[in-house]
Design a protein around this motif. Structure first.
Motif, PDB file in Angstrom:
ATOM      1  N   PHE A  52     103.403  17.183  99.893  1.00 48.87           N
ATOM      2  CA  PHE A  52     103.298  18.233 100.905  1.00 48.87           C
ATOM      3  C   PHE A  52     102.509  17.730 102.118  1.00 48.87           C
ATOM      4  CE2 PHE A  52     103.460  20.359  96.710  1.00 48.87           C
ATOM      5  CZ  PHE A  52     104.729  20.905  96.827  1.00 48.87           C
ATOM      6  N   TRP A  79     106.585  15.055 109.138  1.00 52.36           N
ATOM      7  CA  TRP A  79     106.540  15.555 107.765  1.00 52.36           C
ATOM      8  C   TRP A  79     107.765  15.176 106.947  1.00 52.36           C
ATOM      9  CZ3 TRP A  79     110.023  19.040 105.676  1.00 52.36           C
ATOM     10  CH2 TRP A  79     110.887  19.668 106.568  1.00 52.36           C
ATOM     11  N   LYS A  80     108.919  15.037 107.591  1.00 49.11           N
ATOM     12  CA  LYS A  80     110.142  14.733 106.829  1.00 49.11           C
ATOM     13  C   LYS A  80     110.158  13.307 106.300  1.00 49.11           C
ATOM     14  CE  LYS A  80     112.447  16.346 110.339  1.00 49.11           C
ATOM     15  NZ  LYS A  80     113.502  16.622 111.298  1.00 49.11           N
ATOM     16  N   ASP A 132     106.628  13.495  98.106  1.00 51.71           N
ATOM     17  CA  ASP A 132     107.547  14.317  98.888  1.00 51.71           C
ATOM     18  C   ASP A 132     108.989  13.837  98.789  1.00 51.71           C
ATOM     19  OD1 ASP A 132     105.723  16.160  99.720  1.00 51.71           O
ATOM     20  OD2 ASP A 132     105.567  15.427 101.786  1.00 51.71           O
ATOM     21  N   LEU A 165     110.350  17.532  98.195  1.00 54.79           N
ATOM     22  CA  LEU A 165     111.088  18.227  99.255  1.00 54.79           C
ATOM     23  C   LEU A 165     112.535  18.527  98.858  1.00 54.79           C
ATOM     24  CD1 LEU A 165     109.653  16.589 102.497  1.00 54.79           C
ATOM     25  CD2 LEU A 165     109.041  18.748 101.427  1.00 54.79           C
ATOM     26  N   THR A 222     112.547  23.875 101.856  1.00 59.86           N
ATOM     27  CA  THR A 222     111.614  24.292 102.895  1.00 59.86           C
ATOM     28  C   THR A 222     111.532  25.812 102.901  1.00 59.86           C
ATOM     29  OG1 THR A 222     113.422  24.278 104.492  1.00 59.86           O
ATOM     30  CG2 THR A 222     112.085  22.277 104.349  1.00 59.86           C
ATOM     31  N   TRP A 277     112.231  27.932 105.046  1.00 66.20           N
ATOM     32  CA  TRP A 277     113.324  28.611 105.735  1.00 66.20           C
ATOM     33  C   TRP A 277     114.672  28.414 105.032  1.00 66.20           C
ATOM     34  CZ3 TRP A 277     110.111  24.925 107.703  1.00 66.20           C
ATOM     35  CH2 TRP A 277     110.617  23.653 107.813  1.00 66.20           C
ATOM     36  N   GLN A 278     114.656  27.826 103.837  1.00 66.60           N
ATOM     37  CA  GLN A 278     115.862  27.673 103.031  1.00 66.60           C
ATOM     38  C   GLN A 278     115.558  28.107 101.600  1.00 66.60           C
ATOM     39  OE1 GLN A 278     116.506  23.467 103.431  1.00 66.60           O
ATOM     40  NE2 GLN A 278     118.081  23.768 104.974  1.00 66.60           N
TER      41      GLN A 278
END
Length: 191
Positions: free
Chosen positions: A117, A155-156, A164, A168, A173, A175-176
């Motif tokens: 994260f 961050w990606k 991550d 990830l 995320t 928003w998904q």
């Protein structure tokens, strides 16, 4: 009549720096440097009873920060921040805030080193740096604040060589929907 795009593409240099896996090694080095700095600072505080048991250390820091000298400039530029620290002093918040800082710094350091994260850990690190800067404490805070902002932008890819890389895709995320909980679309069977 032309329609406007619903988004604006990032410039190529930003895509390369913050979204290209080829930069993951660079962000790994930045991440480990910032993470080690936070872990070292936090671990010293975790082992110091003046931080985690009594909170005397943060109380002393706050009292020094809010003090207005007879000559010269005060450490804190903004009255609202001085008032906030004075409120924390007056409400004896040092008893729990010392623990929060000690364990927060340690957690940020561990998360950054492990690459877990990264964007969130960098955000909380930057928040602490910003608070220290508002209190008039420079030290390494300006550099760590800048690096934390850059890690948030990256961050990606910043956690690609870390946890991550798996977290990830597994968690997604905010928003998904969580990928692990997504239903697969039913496939039409042949008639």
């Amino acid at each position: 009549m032309a329609t406007s795009p619903s988004y604006f593409a990032d410039p190529p240099v930003a895509r390369f720096l913050f979204g290209d896996i080829r930069m993951a090694s660079f962000w790994l080095l930045v991440r480990i440097y910032v993470g080690w700095t936070w872990l070292d600072a936090g671990w010293h505080k975790v082992q110091d009873p003046r931080w985690v048991q009594t909170g005397e250390a943060i109380l002393g820091y706050w009292k020094g920060a809010v003090a207005i000298p007879a000559a010269g400039s005060p450490r804190i530029t903004f009255d609202w921040y001085r008032n906030l620290l004075q409120l924390l002093i007056d409400t004896n918040s040092h008893t729990w805030f010392g623990k929060l800082i000690a364990f927060g710094e340690t957690a940020v350091g561990i998360a950054l080193i492990l690459g877990a994260f990264v964007g969130i850990a960098a955000f909380f690190g930057a928040t602490m740096n910003f608070a220290f800067l508002l209190a008039g404490s420079t030290s390494s805070n300006p550099l760590l604040f800048l690096l934390a902002i850059l890690l948030m932008l990256a961050w990606k890819t910043a956690g690609y060589y870390g946890l991550d890389r798996w977290l990830l895709p597994l968690l997604g995320t905010p928003w998904q929907p969580i990928p692990a909980l997504r239903r697969s679309e039913p496939t039409a069977s042949p008639p």
